[in-house]
Design a protein around this motif. Structure first.
Motif, PDB file in Angstrom:
ATOM      1  N   PRO A 465      27.225 -32.492  -5.104  1.00 30.33           N
ATOM      2  CA  PRO A 465      26.616 -33.818  -4.877  1.00 30.33           C
ATOM      3  C   PRO A 465      27.628 -34.950  -4.758  1.00 30.33           C
ATOM      4  N   GLN A 466      28.755 -34.836  -5.473  1.00 31.48           N
ATOM      5  CA  GLN A 466      29.792 -35.877  -5.373  1.00 31.48           C
ATOM      6  C   GLN A 466      30.464 -35.829  -4.000  1.00 31.48           C
ATOM      7  N   PHE A 467      30.803 -34.631  -3.530  1.00 32.45           N
ATOM      8  CA  PHE A 467      31.371 -34.501  -2.188  1.00 32.45           C
ATOM      9  C   PHE A 467      30.386 -35.034  -1.135  1.00 32.45           C
ATOM     10  N   THR A 468      29.125 -34.698  -1.303  1.00 32.95           N
ATOM     11  CA  THR A 468      28.109 -35.091  -0.321  1.00 32.95           C
ATOM     12  C   THR A 468      27.943 -36.608  -0.283  1.00 32.95           C
ATOM     13  N   ARG A 469      27.908 -37.245  -1.451  1.00 33.32           N
ATOM     14  CA  ARG A 469      27.812 -38.715  -1.490  1.00 33.32           C
ATOM     15  C   ARG A 469      29.011 -39.357  -0.805  1.00 33.32           C
ATOM     16  N   SER A 470      30.195 -38.833  -1.076  1.00 37.32           N
ATOM     17  CA  SER A 470      31.401 -39.374  -0.435  1.00 37.32           C
ATOM     18  C   SER A 470      31.333 -39.211   1.074  1.00 37.32           C
ATOM     19  N   LEU A 471      30.939 -38.030   1.508  1.00 34.67           N
ATOM     20  CA  LEU A 471      30.865 -37.757   2.944  1.00 34.67           C
ATOM     21  C   LEU A 471      29.883 -38.688   3.629  1.00 34.67           C
ATOM     22  N   ASP A 472      28.715 -38.878   3.026  1.00 29.98           N
ATOM     23  CA  ASP A 472      27.709 -39.764   3.620  1.00 29.98           C
ATOM     24  C   ASP A 472      28.233 -41.198   3.729  1.00 29.98           C
ATOM     25  N   MET A 486      37.926 -35.640   6.110  1.00 33.11           N
ATOM     26  CA  MET A 486      38.523 -34.321   5.917  1.00 33.11           C
ATOM     27  C   MET A 486      38.470 -33.851   4.469  1.00 33.11           C
ATOM     28  N   ALA A 487      38.754 -34.756   3.525  1.00 30.80           N
ATOM     29  CA  ALA A 487      38.803 -34.323   2.129  1.00 30.80           C
ATOM     30  C   ALA A 487      37.452 -33.811   1.637  1.00 30.80           C
ATOM     31  N   PRO A 488      36.340 -34.588   1.793  1.00 28.21           N
ATOM     32  CA  PRO A 488      35.065 -34.027   1.334  1.00 28.21           C
ATOM     33  C   PRO A 488      34.618 -32.814   2.135  1.00 28.21           C
ATOM     34  N   LEU A 489      34.880 -32.786   3.443  1.00 33.07           N
ATOM     35  CA  LEU A 489      34.517 -31.618   4.237  1.00 33.07           C
ATOM     36  C   LEU A 489      35.278 -30.379   3.786  1.00 33.07           C
TER      37      LEU A 489
END
Length: 800
Positions: A465-472, A486-489
């Motif tokens: 969920p943290q990666f997803t929030r950052s990506l969004d 690139m980092a969250p992906l």
């Protein structure tokens, strides 16, 4: 940007000098006239003329001379000619103190300007005394609510901010703002000056929302009150650009930066420090957008201007070195970055002292550079020093403290101490969430680092969920192909891969590739490596259709990167051509092999290259496989005629080539030419390969088929039987070629009326073919012939 200060200038009766200070007598109810900027050379010449004229009057005109010197100095300050300004002010101060006494308001004006000279030179140790003394004189003489007092408060606030005394600076700027709004009007340019300086103070502490409100108001005042080419307008535009960049609003920022730079260059010339400041702001924006190649020359140009105009020990030069160093950190040129950080540390230690937050800031950056080079102990020691400075309550929201928290967390991760890193990452994220908008890229970056820590700990439920929030958040700011993604992906792809979620992993990998290709270009080594890795992964999963277009992109990018004549490109072409061939894409394979052949034939010594005949033979075989029998025959004959040294009668490969030539001729209906080629091939293969060679069986079989097709059954029989004999001896009992020979001999027997003799051969062939999933056509043919042969032999039995 550099804070703006108020210069004390002479009365308008002597010299009109529109600038940062305006007459206090302008009624608040009357609109202020548009302030037009007057070019520096014109103003400088007028000021020098005034000094010369006043100097001719002797002692009687001493005060006029002091006033003229003060105005000359003010112009030098605006042009960053600080040595000339200092000399003029020292002379003016001496005259005024002697003629007027130490506590006269004009003495305060000169003292204030002298303090600004020391500020401009970065000599904070010398700036405080004259600025404090100027304020004290004005408060005693003018009272606490005059515009002159507001000017001194503003200038002393600039000094306190430069000294790292943010709380004291804020109080001074707020007092100055209140006085100016009351005495001048809320839309006066001096009010804009106070607003801009207070906004800059807030920005330096990471208080961006509060800063933006003030800076937006300052810009609006200056847009209305100043001419379009005024340097103060450029300063506000650059300040606004920085605020927008800090908040990730890059599209809004870009036009402002360019406009600020153009105004500064036009008004001040290409070598003015304010031009360097505008260059730095634009370079920072480019760096934030990952336009690193465009940013570097701007940083270097700014450095050259500042070093030339302000000297090698000026604090602004330290700041510029740090900004270029951060660019090198982005490029992983850690040694170059560390060198620049070290130079900045030396300047800040000498000019600001070891308790200044800017000194702590450069210690943090040095720690980052040391950690990036594996020197974790050294990094920790540097961070300890920074925390001692920044740990006081006054710096609770300072951006350098946030950077220090993040850097210490990264060092802990580098040491494998993940438990220690977590609270540091959490504090850093909380600090950014407090001071920045929820969608700010810096918040997303801190969240990504915390998510990556969770991933390393195997806490995927917390990480995703943290990666997803950052990506969004990052996608909303930058779009779908920006390197910030690139980092969250990468983190999400790694988690999906670890969990065996193939479809999700492929989706993230595709997005990563799109990002890398968009920003690095199709020929970047990182992109090429990722293309090859993804293509190979598809191939390993038997997904050739997905792999093929990636290989095509890989070849196109590799040719740009390596050059067509590169041995590495040669090897890649051959490998990918082989992949296409193995997967039945004969047309694509042929295209690549022909490119490879052309490249090799163009090299020196091509005649002696053994790979060239092999390539030509492969190309002929590919043409044959695609039904282009004329092309195939042409290529086979070309090899026999031009490569006699290779394809001689003692070489088995010559027999193979002749067999293939025979097949290409037979399938064109040229039976006579084909059979001549088969006979020559049989003779070579029997002599060079021996009577049991598999290729001899192939040629005997093909020659027999050609005779069979011409109804020469008696001539065909020994050759078909010879092919069967060899195959029975050298091939496995389940080999499909053995089934083919059994089928062919059976066909001959049926043609000669011996259906009963064909049945056992066909039954053996059917058993073999049934074990091969790829032998569908052969199976069907054998079944039909077997049913027909059984029916024919049964019919004969009934008739008897």
């Amino acid at each position: 940007m550099k804070p703006r200060f108020a210069l004390g200038m002479l009365a308008a009766s002597l010299l009109s000098l529109p600038g940062p200070t305006f007459s206090a007598t302008t009624p608040a109810s009357e609109p202020a006239p548009l302030v037009v900027f007057q070019a520096y050379p014109v103003r400088l010449q007028a000021a020098r003329d005034a000094v010369e004229k006043a100097g001719q009057g002797g002692r009687a005109d001493a005060l006029k001379l002091a006033a003229a010197l003060n105005e000359l100095a003010a112009i030098h300050i605006l042009n960053a000619d600080y040595l000339e300004a200092e000399d003029a002010l020292e002379r003016a101060l001496s005259i005024r103190e002697r003629q007027l006494g130490a506590d006269h308001p004009d003495v305060a004006t000169t003292l204030g300007n002298l303090g600004l000279v020391h500020l401009g030179q970065g000599r904070l140790d010398k700036a405080e005394a004259p600025l404090e003394r100027a304020l004290a004189i004005r408060e005693n003489v003018r009272g606490y609510a005059s515009v002159e007092v507001a000017n001194s408060l503003n200038n002393l606030g600039v000094f306190r901010k430069a000294s790292g005394e943010y709380a004291r600076a804020a109080l001074l700027h707020k007092r100055a703002l209140a006085l100016r709004e009351r005495a001048l009007s809320p839309t006066h340019p001096d009010v804009a000056m106070s607003l801009a300086n207070l906004a800059e103070l807030y920005r330096a502490q990471g208080l961006f929302p509060a800063a933006e409100t003030l800076q937006t108001r300052a810009l609006a005042i200056r847009e209305k009150a100043l001419s379009a080419d005024h340097p103060d307008l450029a300063a506000s535009l650059a300040d606004q650009c920085e605020l927008l960049r800090e908040q990730g609003r890059y599209a809004q920022a870009e036009g402002l930066c360019q406009r600020a730079l153009e105004i500064s260059e036009k008004a001040l010339g290409s070598e003015h420090p304010d031009v360097a400041r505008a260059l730095l702001v634009k370079a920072d924006l480019y760096r934030a957008q990952y336009r690193l190649a465009a940013a570097e020359p701007l940083y270097r140009r700014a450095l050259n201007i500042l070093e030339k105009r302000l000297g090698r020990k000026h604090p602004e030069l330290a700041t510029a070195r740090i900004r270029l160093g951060e660019l090198y950190m982005d490029q992983r040129q850690h040694v170059l970055a560390e060198r620049l950080f070290q130079q900045a540390r030396e300047i800040r230690e000498e000019r600001l002292g070891r308790n200044h937050p800017d000194y702590a800031d450069v210690l943090v950056r040095l720690a980052r550079a040391a950690s990036a080079q594996g020197r974790q102990q050294e990094a920790d020691e540097g961070l300890d020093q920074a925390f001692l400075i920044l740990g006081e309550r006054a710096w609770a929201d300072h951006p350098s403290l946030n950077l220090a928290e993040l850097t210490r967390a990264r060092v802990a991760v580098a040491r494998g101490d993940l438990a220690r890193a977590e609270p540091l990452y959490r504090r850093a994220l909380a600090m950014r969430e407090k001071n920045l908008p929820a969608g700010h890229p810096a918040v997303a970056r801190a969240r990504t680092e915390l998510a990556e820590l969770y991933r390393l700990q195997g806490r995927y439920v917390d990480a995703v969920p943290q990666f997803t929030r950052s990506l969004d958040a990052l996608e909303k700011i930058f779009g779908t192909t920006h390197p910030e993604l690139m980092a969250p992906l990468t983190g999400l792809a790694a988690i999906s891969r670890a969990k065996g979620e193939q479809r999700a992993t492929e989706g993230y990998d595709k997005r990563l590739l799109a990002v890398q290709e968009a920003w690095l270009g199709p020929d970047h080594p990182t992109v090429l490596a990722l293309l090859e890795s993804q293509a190979d992964a598809y191939l390993a999963s038997r997904r050739y259709t997905d792999a093929a277009p990636l290989y095509t992109r890989l070849i196109a990018g590799s040719e740009i990167r390596m050059g067509a004549s590169s041995p590495a490109f040669d090897a890649l072409l051959e490998r990918v051509a082989g992949i296409h061939k193995a997967n039945g894409n004969q047309a694509e394979a042929e295209l690549l092999y022909r490119r490879l052949l052309a490249l090799r034939e163009a090299r020196p010594g091509a005649d002696a290259d053994p790979s060239i005949p092999a390539l030509r033979l492969m190309l002929a075989d590919l043409a044959f496989a695609q039904g282009r029998y004329v092309d195939a025959a042409t290529d086979y004959r070309y090899l026999l005629e031009t490569r006699a040294a290779v394809f001689h009668d003692g070489n088995v490969q010559t027999g193979v080539l002749l067999n293939n030539l025979g097949e290409s001729l037979r399938l064109q209906g040229k039976s006579e030419e084909a059979e001549a080629s088969y006979l020559r091939a049989i003779a070579i293969l029997r002599r060079a390969g021996g009577p049991q060679h598999p290729e001899l069986a192939n040629t005997e079989n093909n020659y027999g088929i050609s005779l069979f097709n011409r109804k020469a059954l008696a001539e065909a029989e020994p050759h078909l039987l010879e092919a069967l004999r060899i195959r029975e001896q050298v091939l496995a009992p389940t080999d499909l070629d053995l089934a083919t020979s059994l089928n062919n001999v059976a066909s001959l027997r049926i043609a000669r009326g011996d259906s009963a003799g064909a049945v056992p051969l066909l039954e053996r062939a059917r058993v073999i073919a049934d074990k091969h999933p790829q032998g569908g056509a052969l199976k069907a043919g054998i079944r039909r012939m077997l049913e027909s042969a059984r029916g024919a032999s049964q019919g004969k039995g009934d008739a008897q």
